[in-house]
Design a protein around this motif. Sequence first.
Motif, PDB file in Angstrom:
ATOM      1  N   LYS A   1       1.626  30.531 -49.059  1.00  0.00           N
ATOM      2  CA  LYS A   1       0.878  30.696 -47.813  1.00  0.00           C
ATOM      3  C   LYS A   1      -0.510  30.119 -47.987  1.00  0.00           C
ATOM      4  CE  LYS A   1       3.018  35.082 -46.363  1.00  0.00           C
ATOM      5  NZ  LYS A   1       2.735  36.477 -45.972  1.00  0.00           N
TER       6      LYS A   1
ATOM      7  N   TYR B   1       6.612  29.099 -44.130  1.00  0.00           N
ATOM      8  CA  TYR B   1       5.705  28.655 -45.183  1.00  0.00           C
ATOM      9  C   TYR B   1       6.465  27.834 -46.223  1.00  0.00           C
ATOM     10  CZ  TYR B   1       2.529  32.195 -43.315  1.00  0.00           C
ATOM     11  OH  TYR B   1       1.731  32.935 -42.489  1.00  0.00           O
TER      12      TYR B   1
ATOM     13  N   GLY C   1      -1.930  23.175 -43.830  1.00  0.00           N
ATOM     14  CA  GLY C   1      -1.670  24.481 -43.238  1.00  0.00           C
ATOM     15  C   GLY C   1      -1.879  24.374 -41.740  1.00  0.00           C
TER      16      GLY C   1
END
Length: 467
Positions: A389, A424, A454
């Motif tokens: 993550k 993720y 991300g």
Amino acid sequence: MKRRDVFKTAAALAVTPFISPWAEAINLTSQINIPEKNSDGIKRFGDGRDWFFENRYGMFVHWGLYSIPGWHEQHQWRGRVTRNEYVKLAQQWNPVKFNPEQWLDLMEEAGMKYITLTTKHHDGFCLWDSKQTQFNTMNTPYKKDVIGMLSDACHKRNIPLCLYYSIADWNQPNYPNQGRHHELPAQPQDSPDWDKYMEFLKAQVRELCTNYGEIHGFWWDMNVPEYKDPSVNAMIRKLQPKAVINNRGFDEGDFGTPERDYDNAATEARSFDRLTEACQSVGMESWGYKNDEDFYTDRHLISSIDRYLARNANYLLNVGPTGEGIIPKEAADILRRIGQWKKSVDESYHQVQTNANIVSASGVLVTKREQTLYIHLNKVPVGTGLKLKPINVMPTKSTLLNNGKPIDCAVNLCPSDHATQQPYLRLRNLPANELANTVLIAKLEFDRPLDKIGIETRQETNIELTK
């Protein structure tokens, strides 16, 4: 007071702990501009001392009379041996099997780039031809200058040589032994005089810095009185401008020195705000030779090395040769195994930046270069998979540096992330069991800047079955 309490390095550390708890072999210098500061804002010296930034892993060697009984480098103090008895060991000092070339061969095989040797430990015995005391290697059956032999070998092979020197001295009569930590009780035959002792010390330092060619470092230890005198380091800098100096002497020096695992602040710090060189020994009890030593596991040592190198710190790993001058097979084998690991993963430490916040994963450290991430599984993995993550972009290439094999990657939604409905990046089927005695390091190469890996959280349900 214990040694671990003497040299606190908190001042050398960033105060922020890890949010996520948890180089040298590849020459990329020609491809990457070397910054004036490293990724943690530590400014380079801009002079001959900058070698220290490029050579981050070194060999520490504790060797002296204490290697003969083979118990501990502080044998005299910890074993409550009188000075009169201890000095008799000098008549047994005859390490005929000492070969500095063999030490350096092992050092290089282990992937180490420089060497630091004890010139004088707390017992006061000197491994060089010192004119300031008779308690030296020349007045023994050996009659050879150890420092001269090692320095000649280092200069021939262009290996940086650093010299350790203990300020505390259990033999020199002017040193004020008072029974403090790492001191003998007051000795009735002595003439304690700190000013005279400092004259003795400075004369010895001048010998070491003038008689042995180029020296790359001076490693002070055990300033029990906590005496300050910047002129001593100034003399070293004048005589040896390439020498880096640690923080255990008479001023703050150039770098901090967290020892073993004593300093939790150093272990858990996210980064360092000054140059740092951690030190550790392969043996659990002694830094000098111990004839029945217990050794740390490879995994413990590799994890410790990785923990510092991944934060742009240096690392000294110590061995203690026998009284004959041989590095024990068990210790040498440990260095070789660590060297094999380090050779496979070395690019993850060379000309990289540290980044503790780019992923949220327990036990992981991260280094990066351009569009490449290196994921260091520093603490023992709890499973064969790792979720990174908030990364949710597939790398264009993923490689486990330890064995050069591709890593199985997926970007999908896991049941544990149902609340956010966010997929993720996952590293899957890692050989955590097969390579349990080492630190796994994954190389992830992306097709975009790392601040773009991300992406925004997707609002819709996104369940993708794992293949």
